[in-house]
Design a protein around this motif. Structure first.
Motif, PDB file in Angstrom:
ATOM      1  N   GLU A 196      -5.144   7.468   5.319  1.00 10.45           N
ATOM      2  CA  GLU A 196      -4.540   7.031   6.169  1.00 10.45           C
ATOM      3  C   GLU A 196      -3.000   6.419   5.951  1.00 10.45           C
ATOM      4  OE1 GLU A 196      -7.111   4.532   8.401  1.00 10.45           O
ATOM      5  OE2 GLU A 196      -8.307   6.288   9.303  1.00 10.45           O
ATOM      6  N   CYS A 197      -2.845   6.080   4.610  1.00  5.48           N
ATOM      7  CA  CYS A 197      -1.952   5.251   4.352  1.00  5.48           C
ATOM      8  C   CYS A 197      -0.434   5.904   4.353  1.00  5.48           C
ATOM      9  CB  CYS A 197      -2.118   4.924   2.693  1.00  5.48           C
ATOM     10  SG  CYS A 197      -0.492   4.082   1.872  1.00  5.48           S
ATOM     11  N   PRO A 198       0.562   5.355   5.032  1.00  3.70           N
ATOM     12  CA  PRO A 198       1.757   5.938   5.245  1.00  3.70           C
ATOM     13  C   PRO A 198       2.530   6.356   4.014  1.00  3.70           C
ATOM     14  CG  PRO A 198       1.769   4.115   6.494  1.00  3.70           C
ATOM     15  CD  PRO A 198       0.383   3.772   5.686  1.00  3.70           C
ATOM     16  N   ASP A 199       3.411   7.434   3.766  1.00  2.00           N
ATOM     17  CA  ASP A 199       3.825   8.023   2.669  1.00  2.00           C
ATOM     18  C   ASP A 199       5.216   7.419   2.379  1.00  2.00           C
ATOM     19  OD1 ASP A 199       1.835   9.788   2.060  1.00  2.00           O
ATOM     20  OD2 ASP A 199       2.628  11.249   3.202  1.00  2.00           O
ATOM     21  N   GLU A 200       5.672   6.515   3.312  1.00  4.08           N
ATOM     22  CA  GLU A 200       6.822   6.020   3.080  1.00  4.08           C
ATOM     23  C   GLU A 200       7.055   4.945   1.549  1.00  4.08           C
ATOM     24  OE1 GLU A 200       9.510   1.992   4.972  1.00  4.08           O
ATOM     25  OE2 GLU A 200       7.976   2.863   5.826  1.00  4.08           O
ATOM     26  N   PRO A 201       7.948   5.524   0.603  1.00  5.60           N
ATOM     27  CA  PRO A 201       8.092   4.642  -0.516  1.00  5.60           C
ATOM     28  C   PRO A 201       8.165   3.190  -0.388  1.00  5.60           C
ATOM     29  CG  PRO A 201       9.154   6.774  -0.361  1.00  5.60           C
ATOM     30  CD  PRO A 201       8.685   6.364   0.882  1.00  5.60           C
ATOM     31  N   CYS A 202       7.542   2.424  -1.504  1.00  2.00           N
ATOM     32  CA  CYS A 202       7.795   1.156  -1.082  1.00  2.00           C
ATOM     33  C   CYS A 202       8.580   0.422  -2.546  1.00  2.00           C
ATOM     34  CB  CYS A 202       6.591   0.234  -1.502  1.00  2.00           C
ATOM     35  SG  CYS A 202       5.598   0.577  -2.933  1.00  2.00           S
ATOM     36  N   ASP A 203       8.939  -1.021  -2.473  1.00  2.00           N
ATOM     37  CA  ASP A 203       9.480  -1.693  -3.578  1.00  2.00           C
ATOM     38  C   ASP A 203       8.787  -2.250  -4.695  1.00  2.00           C
ATOM     39  OD1 ASP A 203      12.364  -1.673  -2.416  1.00  2.00           O
ATOM     40  OD2 ASP A 203      11.134  -2.755  -0.533  1.00  2.00           O
ATOM     41  N   LEU A 204       7.430  -2.387  -4.040  1.00  3.03           N
ATOM     42  CA  LEU A 204       6.432  -2.844  -5.232  1.00  3.03           C
ATOM     43  C   LEU A 204       4.935  -2.403  -4.646  1.00  3.03           C
ATOM     44  CD1 LEU A 204       5.389  -5.011  -7.129  1.00  3.03           C
ATOM     45  CD2 LEU A 204       5.193  -6.565  -5.571  1.00  3.03           C
ATOM     46  N   LEU A 205       4.526  -1.803  -5.796  1.00  2.02           N
ATOM     47  CA  LEU A 205       3.057  -1.134  -5.569  1.00  2.02           C
ATOM     48  C   LEU A 205       2.130  -2.219  -6.684  1.00  2.02           C
ATOM     49  CD1 LEU A 205       1.527   1.988  -4.658  1.00  2.02           C
ATOM     50  CD2 LEU A 205       0.461   0.476  -6.473  1.00  2.02           C
ATOM     51  N   LEU A 206       1.313  -2.781  -5.968  1.00  2.00           N
ATOM     52  CA  LEU A 206      -0.064  -3.808  -6.719  1.00  2.00           C
ATOM     53  C   LEU A 206      -1.282  -2.835  -6.695  1.00  2.00           C
ATOM     54  CD1 LEU A 206       0.836  -6.942  -4.629  1.00  2.00           C
ATOM     55  CD2 LEU A 206       1.583  -6.596  -7.071  1.00  2.00           C
ATOM     56  N   ALA A 207      -1.887  -2.757  -7.760  1.00  2.00           N
ATOM     57  CA  ALA A 207      -3.095  -2.210  -7.922  1.00  2.00           C
ATOM     58  C   ALA A 207      -4.161  -2.745  -8.848  1.00  2.00           C
ATOM     59  CB  ALA A 207      -3.095  -0.689  -8.124  1.00  2.00           C
ATOM     60  N   ASN A 208      -5.104  -3.629  -8.394  1.00  2.00           N
ATOM     61  CA  ASN A 208      -5.892  -4.238  -9.076  1.00  2.00           C
ATOM     62  C   ASN A 208      -7.352  -3.761  -8.857  1.00  2.00           C
ATOM     63  OD1 ASN A 208      -7.504  -6.171 -10.563  1.00  2.00           O
ATOM     64  ND2 ASN A 208      -7.345  -7.864  -9.012  1.00  2.00           N
ATOM     65  N   ILE A 209      -7.506  -2.422  -9.820  1.00  2.00           N
ATOM     66  CA  ILE A 209      -8.827  -1.706  -9.264  1.00  2.00           C
ATOM     67  C   ILE A 209      -9.507  -1.668 -10.756  1.00  2.00           C
ATOM     68  CG2 ILE A 209      -8.498  -0.861  -7.059  1.00  2.00           C
ATOM     69  CD1 ILE A 209      -6.937   1.684  -8.178  1.00  2.00           C
ATOM     70  N   LEU A 210      -9.559  -0.114 -11.254  1.00  2.00           N
ATOM     71  CA  LEU A 210     -10.227  -0.305 -12.331  1.00  2.00           C
ATOM     72  C   LEU A 210      -9.343   0.830 -13.237  1.00  2.00           C
ATOM     73  CD1 LEU A 210     -14.196   0.096 -11.456  1.00  2.00           C
ATOM     74  CD2 LEU A 210     -12.770  -1.830 -12.739  1.00  2.00           C
TER      75      LEU A 210
END
Length: 273
Positions: A196-210
């Motif tokens: 469901e996440c919008p496809d609008e590009p962002c200025d910063l993407l954070l991903a603390n997963i694996l």
């Protein structure tokens, strides 16, 4: 063994590593145990250990070696709360449990209690991301926190000046935790399942997963980032850092890794076409 202890009246049974054998990233659908696993069963104080061993002998072929310890009667809620103190990240960012007054009221204080979703600031991967955020200028930025857990990184970004923040997680419970924590901190965060996440590009993407999911998601993250956007990745072991960094090299100019304990943070900037 766990089922047998429960049948004997155990209020709780805990599995623990008994040989310093870390399991960091099991395959999807697997719940692995350690080669040497220690079980701890908690019984009411009135329970006699002889009665438990007799019951175990009736439901098991062999009762393994065990020891019995009396647990001191305490106010366990207060004991648990005492383990969580305010933590500072960088120069201006604090994580404060609700039962503590912020040590620096003028700082950026995130009010966050330990809960069911990952992310209280105590884990090295979260700390690595919070330290990066503390140094960033997020004024007016659009930020995505992918794998939000408790929402700690999304809330930090909002309090540090981001104009729009989106949180994404595969776990609906994490989305509920993020919404509740955002409300407590007086910030507005939109929370979505990945589809469901919008496809609008962002200025910063954070991903603390694996590491595995980070490598799989590299093309998706590239599409979610504007040209020159920053990306911050964590949840990566030192031995996995090069492989994860290489996965992003086609889209991002990746920088040298930053390490805390056994964990790595990677950051980079989206290539400008």
């Amino acid at each position: 063994m766990s089922d047998a202890l429960s049948e004997c009246g155990a209020a709780a049974v805990t599995f623990e590593d008994d040989a310093d054998q870390p399991i960091y990233e099991p395959d999807v659908g697997e719940t692995p145990l350690w080669t040497a696993t220690r079980l701890t069963a908690l019984f009411d104080a009135e329970t006699r250990s002889e009665d438990v061993t007799k019951m175990l002998a009736n439901v098991m072929d062999e009762v393994p070696h065990f020891k019995v310890e009396a647990v001191e009667d305490k106010d366990w809620e207060r004991e648990w709360m005492a383990n969580f103190q305010p933590i500072q990240f960088g120069e201006r960012l604090w994580i404060c449990p609700s039962w503590h007054q912020p040590p620096a009221p003028e700082a950026v204080n995130i009010l966050l209690d330990p809960g069911l979703a990952f992310g209280t600031g105590t884990h090295a991967t979260t700390a690595l991301c919070l330290n990066w955020l503390d140094t960033a200028d997020l004024t007016g930025k659009y930020v995505i926190d992918y794998g939000c857990g408790s929402g700690i990184l999304a809330i930090a970004a909002a309090l540090l000046g981001a104009e729009k923040v989106i949180a994404v997680d595969t776990d609906p419970q994490a989305l509920e935790a993020t919404r509740a924590n955002a409300k407590r901190n007086g910030v507005e965060i939109e929370a979505y399942l990945p589809g469901e996440c919008p496809d609008e590009p962002c200025d910063l993407l954070l991903a603390n997963i694996l590491a595995g999911p980070l490598q799989t998601l590299a093309p998706r993250f590239a599409n979610l980032c504007k040209p020159a956007a920053d990306i911050v990745l964590s949840g990566i072991l030192q031995t996995q850092a090069d492989a994860v960094s290489d996965s992003y090299g086609a889209w991002f100019a990746m920088q040298a890794a930053t390490q805390k304990e056994d964990w790595i943070r990677l950051s980079g900037q989206r290539h400008v076409k």
